[in-house]
Write a protein that holds these residues in place. Structure first.
Motif, PDB file in Angstrom:
ATOM      1  N   ARG A   1      44.148  38.870  59.154  1.00  0.00           N
ATOM      2  CA  ARG A   1      43.161  37.945  58.581  1.00  0.00           C
ATOM      3  C   ARG A   1      41.848  38.613  58.224  1.00  0.00           C
ATOM      4  O   ARG A   1      41.022  38.029  57.545  1.00  0.00           O
ATOM      5  CB  ARG A   1      42.933  36.770  59.525  1.00  0.00           C
ATOM      6  N   ARG A   2      41.651  39.849  58.711  1.00  0.00           N
ATOM      7  CA  ARG A   2      40.443  40.572  58.307  1.00  0.00           C
ATOM      8  C   ARG A   2      40.574  40.930  56.845  1.00  0.00           C
ATOM      9  O   ARG A   2      41.650  41.296  56.368  1.00  0.00           O
ATOM     10  CB  ARG A   2      40.287  41.853  59.130  1.00  0.00           C
ATOM     11  N   CYS A   3      39.514  40.842  56.166  1.00  0.00           N
ATOM     12  CA  CYS A   3      39.517  41.134  54.736  1.00  0.00           C
ATOM     13  C   CYS A   3      39.697  42.630  54.514  1.00  0.00           C
ATOM     14  O   CYS A   3      39.143  43.447  55.242  1.00  0.00           O
ATOM     15  CB  CYS A   3      38.203  40.657  54.122  1.00  0.00           C
ATOM     16  N   CYS A   4      40.452  42.987  53.512  1.00  0.00           N
ATOM     17  CA  CYS A   4      40.600  44.376  53.100  1.00  0.00           C
ATOM     18  C   CYS A   4      39.321  44.780  52.376  1.00  0.00           C
ATOM     19  O   CYS A   4      38.986  44.213  51.333  1.00  0.00           O
ATOM     20  CB  CYS A   4      41.809  44.515  52.194  1.00  0.00           C
ATOM     21  N   LEU A   5      38.605  45.743  52.911  1.00  0.00           N
ATOM     22  CA  LEU A   5      37.349  46.163  52.294  1.00  0.00           C
ATOM     23  C   LEU A   5      37.586  46.723  50.889  1.00  0.00           C
ATOM     24  O   LEU A   5      36.759  46.539  50.002  1.00  0.00           O
ATOM     25  CB  LEU A   5      36.624  47.186  53.176  1.00  0.00           C
ATOM     26  N   GLY A   6      38.720  47.367  50.668  1.00  0.00           N
ATOM     27  CA  GLY A   6      39.031  47.894  49.343  1.00  0.00           C
ATOM     28  C   GLY A   6      39.189  46.787  48.315  1.00  0.00           C
ATOM     29  O   GLY A   6      38.603  46.843  47.223  1.00  0.00           O
ATOM     30  N   VAL A   7      39.980  45.763  48.636  1.00  0.00           N
ATOM     31  CA  VAL A   7      40.159  44.630  47.728  1.00  0.00           C
ATOM     32  C   VAL A   7      38.832  43.889  47.568  1.00  0.00           C
ATOM     33  O   VAL A   7      38.464  43.486  46.454  1.00  0.00           O
ATOM     34  CB  VAL A   7      41.272  43.680  48.240  1.00  0.00           C
ATOM     35  N   SER A   8      38.097  43.732  48.666  1.00  0.00           N
ATOM     36  CA  SER A   8      36.800  43.068  48.614  1.00  0.00           C
ATOM     37  C   SER A   8      35.848  43.788  47.665  1.00  0.00           C
ATOM     38  O   SER A   8      35.143  43.161  46.870  1.00  0.00           O
ATOM     39  CB  SER A   8      36.201  43.003  50.025  1.00  0.00           C
ATOM     40  N   ALA A   9      35.825  45.118  47.731  1.00  0.00           N
ATOM     41  CA  ALA A   9      34.946  45.908  46.855  1.00  0.00           C
ATOM     42  C   ALA A   9      35.323  45.703  45.391  1.00  0.00           C
ATOM     43  O   ALA A   9      34.447  45.558  44.526  1.00  0.00           O
ATOM     44  CB  ALA A   9      35.021  47.386  47.226  1.00  0.00           C
ATOM     45  N   ILE A  10      36.615  45.675  45.108  1.00  0.00           N
ATOM     46  CA  ILE A  10      37.070  45.470  43.731  1.00  0.00           C
ATOM     47  C   ILE A  10      36.668  44.079  43.253  1.00  0.00           C
ATOM     48  O   ILE A  10      36.172  43.915  42.133  1.00  0.00           O
ATOM     49  CB  ILE A  10      38.592  45.679  43.622  1.00  0.00           C
ATOM     50  N   CYS A  11      36.859  43.075  44.101  1.00  0.00           N
ATOM     51  CA  CYS A  11      36.505  41.703  43.715  1.00  0.00           C
ATOM     52  C   CYS A  11      34.999  41.539  43.542  1.00  0.00           C
ATOM     53  O   CYS A  11      34.548  40.838  42.636  1.00  0.00           O
ATOM     54  CB  CYS A  11      37.019  40.709  44.757  1.00  0.00           C
ATOM     55  N   GLU A  12      34.224  42.177  44.398  1.00  0.00           N
ATOM     56  CA  GLU A  12      32.773  42.012  44.345  1.00  0.00           C
ATOM     57  C   GLU A  12      32.137  42.808  43.210  1.00  0.00           C
ATOM     58  O   GLU A  12      31.222  42.338  42.545  1.00  0.00           O
ATOM     59  CB  GLU A  12      32.148  42.427  45.677  1.00  0.00           C
ATOM     60  N   PHE A  13      32.639  44.016  42.961  1.00  0.00           N
ATOM     61  CA  PHE A  13      31.980  44.899  41.996  1.00  0.00           C
ATOM     62  C   PHE A  13      32.765  45.131  40.714  1.00  0.00           C
ATOM     63  O   PHE A  13      32.176  45.508  39.702  1.00  0.00           O
ATOM     64  CB  PHE A  13      31.679  46.260  42.648  1.00  0.00           C
ATOM     65  N   GLY A  14      34.087  44.939  40.757  1.00  0.00           N
ATOM     66  CA  GLY A  14      34.889  45.242  39.575  1.00  0.00           C
ATOM     67  C   GLY A  14      34.635  46.674  39.135  1.00  0.00           C
ATOM     68  O   GLY A  14      34.737  47.596  39.922  1.00  0.00           O
ATOM     69  N   ARG A  15      34.248  46.841  37.881  1.00  0.00           N
ATOM     70  CA  ARG A  15      33.965  48.178  37.338  1.00  0.00           C
ATOM     71  C   ARG A  15      32.459  48.374  37.106  1.00  0.00           C
ATOM     72  O   ARG A  15      32.064  49.297  36.406  1.00  0.00           O
ATOM     73  CB  ARG A  15      34.701  48.380  36.016  1.00  0.00           C
TER      74      ARG A  15
END
Length: 192
Positions: free
Chosen positions: A100-114
């Motif tokens: 249930r902990r968020c994946c920091l990698g996926v979170s970074a992509i969702c938050e910052f994109g490119r």
């Protein structure tokens, strides 16, 4: 004379990873980080730099650890497709608290994109390492006759990456391990 640090750097970094994973970069305050890391503001700045520098280091460490674990699972003994299935099922079978902990990698992509070149470079690097590992395993599967003849490896690699990312988001949303294991098995069935 330099003062001896009164905290474990790695423990503090792991705590920061947890906070950033839970709240994202923008949703995390410096005070949140200091509380979780159990260090003073000055210690944070002296050791990690500012919040952004800490985030970049946390993301780099998280990506290396996360991808390293998946790649190690992919390299377990057995036939290639079984190893791939085993890695996905192992990921799906993590304890509920971890899942249930968020994946920091996926979170970074969702938050910052490119939009942020440094963050994109870190996520690209992690994605590339995982891509190469999966591609190599699928090549072995093709050589062993385990991969359906009509499967294009160049298409299958991003499909499996997307399935894994979807499993991470589903786990964060509370999907039970059995649901995640079924997703993993369905992804593997599509390759046979």
């Amino acid at each position: 004379m330099a003062r001896h640090k009164e905290f474990d750097r790695d423990t503090a970094l792991q705590a920061a990873i947890g906070v950033f994973s839970e709240h994202g970069y923008e949703g995390t305050s410096t005070d949140d980080l200091l509380t979780a890391m159990k260090i003073s503001r000055q210690s944070m700045y002296d050791t990690f730099g500012d919040k952004r520098s800490l985030y970049l280091e946390a993301l780099k460490r998280y990506n290396a650890d996360s991808v390293g674990k998946i790649v190690a699972d992919l390299r377990r003994e057995g036939r290639p497709i079984e190893a791939l299935e085993g890695a996905l099922v192992a990921f799906a079978s993590r304890p509920a608290a971890e899942a249930r902990r968020c994946c920091l990698g996926v979170s970074a992509i969702c938050e910052f994109g490119r939009t942020d070149a440094e963050i994109a470079a870190l996520t690209d690097s992690a994605g590339h390492a995982l891509h190469l590992a999966i591609e190599g395993l699928l090549g072995e599967a093709r050589g062993a006759g385990e991969l359906a003849a009509d499967i294009d490896i160049a298409d299958a690699v991003p499909f499996l990456g997307a399935a894994l990312a979807g499993m991470k988001v589903s786990a964060r949303n509370g999907a039970p391990p059995e649901t995640l294991r079924n997703i993993a098995r369905m992804a593997i069935r599509s390759l046979r």
